[in-house]
Write an enzyme that holds these catalytic residues in place. Structure first.
Site, PDB file in Angstrom:
ATOM      1  N   GLN A   2      12.488   6.888  -5.937  1.00 19.24           N
ATOM      2  CA  GLN A   2      13.585   7.670  -6.206  1.00 19.24           C
ATOM      3  C   GLN A   2      13.198   9.182  -6.376  1.00 19.24           C
ATOM      4  O   GLN A   2      14.053   9.905  -6.889  1.00 19.24           O
ATOM      5  CB  GLN A   2      14.009   7.265  -7.574  1.00 19.24           C
TER       6      GLN A   2
ATOM      7  N   VAL B 141       0.786  -1.127   0.108  1.00 14.70           N
ATOM      8  CA  VAL B 141       0.159   0.067   0.058  1.00 14.70           C
ATOM      9  C   VAL B 141       0.878   1.271   0.061  1.00 14.70           C
ATOM     10  O   VAL B 141       0.151   2.398  -0.093  1.00 14.70           O
ATOM     11  CB  VAL B 141      -1.088  -0.307   1.275  1.00 14.70           C
TER      12      VAL B 141
ATOM     13  N   GLY C 228       4.081  -6.308   5.575  1.00 18.00           N
ATOM     14  CA  GLY C 228       2.578  -6.597   5.430  1.00 18.00           C
ATOM     15  C   GLY C 228       1.468  -5.684   6.057  1.00 18.00           C
ATOM     16  O   GLY C 228       1.779  -4.487   6.306  1.00 18.00           O
TER      17      GLY C 228
ATOM     18  N   PRO D 211       0.414  11.774  -4.399  1.00 20.15           N
ATOM     19  CA  PRO D 211      -0.173  11.259  -5.562  1.00 20.15           C
ATOM     20  C   PRO D 211       0.472   9.858  -6.329  1.00 20.15           C
ATOM     21  O   PRO D 211       1.248   9.465  -5.871  1.00 20.15           O
ATOM     22  CB  PRO D 211       0.118  12.719  -6.360  1.00 20.15           C
TER      23      PRO D 211
ATOM     24  N   LYS E 204       4.027   1.606   2.288  1.00 20.90           N
ATOM     25  CA  LYS E 204       4.576   1.775   3.460  1.00 20.90           C
ATOM     26  C   LYS E 204       6.131   2.104   3.231  1.00 20.90           C
ATOM     27  O   LYS E 204       6.556   3.041   3.912  1.00 20.90           O
ATOM     28  CB  LYS E 204       4.794   0.409   4.431  1.00 20.90           C
TER      29      LYS E 204
ATOM     30  N   ASP F 260      12.720  -3.107  -0.129  1.00 21.13           N
ATOM     31  CA  ASP F 260      12.297  -2.135   0.811  1.00 21.13           C
ATOM     32  C   ASP F 260      13.470  -1.441   1.492  1.00 21.13           C
ATOM     33  O   ASP F 260      13.706  -0.233   1.795  1.00 21.13           O
ATOM     34  CB  ASP F 260      11.170  -2.699   1.942  1.00 21.13           C
TER      35      ASP F 260
ATOM     36  N   LYS G 142      14.135  -1.566   8.812  1.00 23.95           N
ATOM     37  CA  LYS G 142      13.238  -2.684   8.220  1.00 23.95           C
ATOM     38  C   LYS G 142      13.565  -4.013   8.969  1.00 23.95           C
ATOM     39  O   LYS G 142      14.363  -5.042   8.609  1.00 23.95           O
ATOM     40  CB  LYS G 142      13.171  -2.909   6.700  1.00 23.95           C
TER      41      LYS G 142
HETATM   42  N1  LIG Z   1       2.000   6.930  -4.701  1.00 27.84           N
HETATM   43  C1  LIG Z   1       2.503   5.881  -5.497  1.00 27.84           C
HETATM   44  N2  LIG Z   1       2.570   6.111  -6.952  1.00 27.84           N
HETATM   45  C2  LIG Z   1       2.873   5.215  -7.643  1.00 27.84           C
HETATM   46  N3  LIG Z   1       3.204   3.805  -7.035  1.00 27.84           N
HETATM   47  C3  LIG Z   1       3.297   3.715  -5.950  1.00 27.84           C
HETATM   48  C4  LIG Z   1       2.899   4.591  -4.976  1.00 27.84           C
HETATM   49  N4  LIG Z   1       3.113   4.289  -3.663  1.00 27.84           N
HETATM   50  C5  LIG Z   1       3.295   2.921  -3.931  1.00 27.84           C
HETATM   51  N5  LIG Z   1       3.843   2.558  -5.341  1.00 27.84           N
HETATM   52  C6  LIG Z   1       4.293   1.269  -5.978  1.00 27.84           C
HETATM   53  O1  LIG Z   1       3.436   0.170  -5.278  1.00 27.84           O
HETATM   54  C7  LIG Z   1       4.228  -0.707  -4.989  1.00 27.84           C
HETATM   55  C8  LIG Z   1       4.072  -0.994  -3.403  1.00 27.84           C
HETATM   56  O2  LIG Z   1       4.569  -0.194  -2.690  1.00 27.84           O
HETATM   57  P1  LIG Z   1       5.557  -0.327  -1.437  1.00 27.84           P
HETATM   58  O3  LIG Z   1       6.511  -1.295  -1.591  1.00 27.84           O
HETATM   59  O4  LIG Z   1       5.884   1.244  -0.637  1.00 27.84           O
HETATM   60  O5  LIG Z   1       4.252  -0.940  -0.645  1.00 27.84           O
HETATM   61  P2  LIG Z   1       4.439  -1.421   0.918  1.00 27.84           P
HETATM   62  O6  LIG Z   1       3.338  -1.311   1.844  1.00 27.84           O
HETATM   63  O7  LIG Z   1       5.925  -0.906   1.633  1.00 27.84           O
HETATM   64  O8  LIG Z   1       4.617  -3.063   0.580  1.00 27.84           O
HETATM   65  P3  LIG Z   1       5.405  -4.359   1.613  1.00 27.84           P
HETATM   66  O9  LIG Z   1       4.170  -4.688   2.294  1.00 27.84           O
HETATM   67  O10 LIG Z   1       6.009  -5.231   0.493  1.00 27.84           O
HETATM   68  O11 LIG Z   1       6.255  -3.687   2.453  1.00 27.84           O
HETATM   69  C9  LIG Z   1       5.772  -0.426  -5.264  1.00 27.84           C
HETATM   70  O12 LIG Z   1       5.690  -0.986  -6.494  1.00 27.84           O
HETATM   71  C10 LIG Z   1       5.556   1.071  -5.351  1.00 27.84           C
HETATM   72  O13 LIG Z   1       6.450   1.671  -6.177  1.00 27.84           O
HETATM   73  C1  LIG Z   2       5.823  -9.697  -0.322  1.00 21.89           C
HETATM   74  C2  LIG Z   2       5.105  -8.684   0.067  1.00 21.89           C
HETATM   75  N1  LIG Z   2       5.018  -7.535  -0.547  1.00 21.89           N
HETATM   76  C3  LIG Z   2       5.271  -8.412   1.559  1.00 21.89           C
HETATM   77  N2  LIG Z   2       6.729  -8.160   1.516  1.00 21.89           N
HETATM   78  C4  LIG Z   2       5.059  -9.404   2.487  1.00 21.89           C
HETATM   79  C5  LIG Z   2       3.725  -9.607   3.011  1.00 21.89           C
HETATM   80  C6  LIG Z   2       3.564 -10.566   3.845  1.00 21.89           C
HETATM   81  C7  LIG Z   2       1.972 -10.718   4.307  1.00 21.89           C
HETATM   82  C8  LIG Z   2       1.491 -11.916   4.865  1.00 21.89           C
HETATM   83  C9  LIG Z   2      -0.133 -11.937   5.210  1.00 21.89           C
HETATM   84  O1  LIG Z   2      -0.350 -11.051   6.351  1.00 21.89           O
HETATM   85  O2  LIG Z   2      -0.843 -12.496   4.435  1.00 21.89           O
HETATM   86 MG   LIG Z   3       7.663  -1.895   2.002  1.00 24.65          MG
END
Ligand SMILES: Nc1ncnc2c1ncn2[C@@H]1O[C@H](COP(=O)(O)OP(=O)(O)OP(=O)(O)O)[C@@H](O)[C@H]1O
Ligand SMILES: C[C@H](N)[C@H](N)CCCCCC(=O)O
Ligand SMILES: [Mg+2]
Length: 223
Positions: free
Chosen positions: A208, A14, A115, A201, A16, A55, A38
């Site tokens: 980056q 989402v 997650g 947005p 994070k 991440d 992390k």
């Molecule tokens: N505002 C945004 N605009 C475009 N793409 C985005 C945006 N926010 C996140 N993304 C894309 O969505 C994907 C998930 O984002 P991110 O890795 O930050 O999520 P996360 O919650 O950290 O995931 P995880 O649970 O794996 O740690 C990535 O490919 C990221 O580049």
């Molecule tokens: C691979 C993924 N983007 C995350 N890094 C790991 C998310 C684990 C979620 C497990 C769960 O709660 O179902």
């Molecule tokens: Mg992440």
């Protein structure tokens, strides 16, 4: 402002990591040192230097101090952590000592979860137990998509039930095509008992980019 904050999300994927970068940049813009952490990373890749998680690499690059990879990410797993009985249960003492180490180095630490709030470790215990053990205040990332309002309300309630302060939330526009965006933000503002710190947005390669412009962390200054 907080010494340490835990960034959780309404789900995996989402934003994070993107929001953790934005928070780091926002704190650094105030002239203070801020590093990312992390504790547990999954879906890592083998590299000549060892297992690496994207991440953690983003957090390492977004930190204002030069840190070794294992200072940013002490536990790097290859598989999904929710798969029970594989890979062993992470050692919370090891994760906590890694946080103590960074507390000695930096004024602020942004800790990115894995997650969603109730993600489970291999022993089927929620990782939120470690967050509670550390008494970390929380920032919630809401990935704006259909269904996010319920996930956001449930997560905010779970954080409150766990006895931790929710310092704020960030709306992250992961779905540019979503209809009724403004109405969704308005409903979230009314239902999440914490300030909206900003709206990110939909961006090309956000990991980056300069993201501090999208956040106002003033509400965090008093805490
Ligand atoms: N505002 C945004 N605009 C475009 N793409 C985005 C945006 N926010 C996140 N993304 C894309 O969505 C994907 C998930 O984002 P991110 O890795 O930050 O999520 P996360 O919650 O950290 O995931 P995880 O649970 O794996 O740690 C990535 O490919 C990221 O580049
Ligand atoms: C691979 C993924 N983007 C995350 N890094 C790991 C998310 C684990 C979620 C497990 C769960 O709660 O179902
Ligand atoms: Mg992440």
């Amino acid at each position: 402002m907080f010494k340490r904050v835990f960034v959780t999300g309404t789900d995996t994927e989402v934003g994070k990591t993107v929001v953790s970068r934005a928070l780091l940049q926002s704190i650094q813009a105030l002239g203070e040192t801020a590093v990312g952490y992390k504790p547990i990373a999954v879906d890592s890749e083998e590299t000549p230097q060892g297992l690496r998680n994207k991440d953690a690499l983003t957090l390492q690059a977004s930190s204002s101090l030069a840190l070794n990879y294992d200072e940013v990410n002490p536990i790097t797993l290859k598989e999904e952590i929710a798969n029970a009985h594989t890979g062993g249960v992470p050692d919370y003492g090891h994760i906590s000592s890694g946080l103590r180490h960074l507390e000695q180095k930096a004024a602020h630490i942004v800790v990115e979860g894995t997650g969603g709030w109730r993600v489970l470790m291999h022993d089927l215990r929620p990782f939120s137990e470690w967050v509670v053990q550390e008494q970390l205040p929380v920032i919630l990332v809401v990935g704006i998509k259909l269904g996010c309002i319920s996930h956001a309300i449930l997560t905010a309630q779970a954080i409150a039930n766990d006895g931790l302060p929710l310092l704020g939330w960030v709306a992250n526009r992961i779905n540019p095509g979503l209809a009724h965006y403004a109405e969704t933000i308005d409903a979230l503002r009314q239902k999440i008992p914490a300030p909206l710190l900003g709206e990110i947005p939909y961006l090309f390669r956000p990991e980056q980019r300069d993201l501090a412009q999208y956040l106002d962390i003033t509400p965090l200054m008093q805490k």
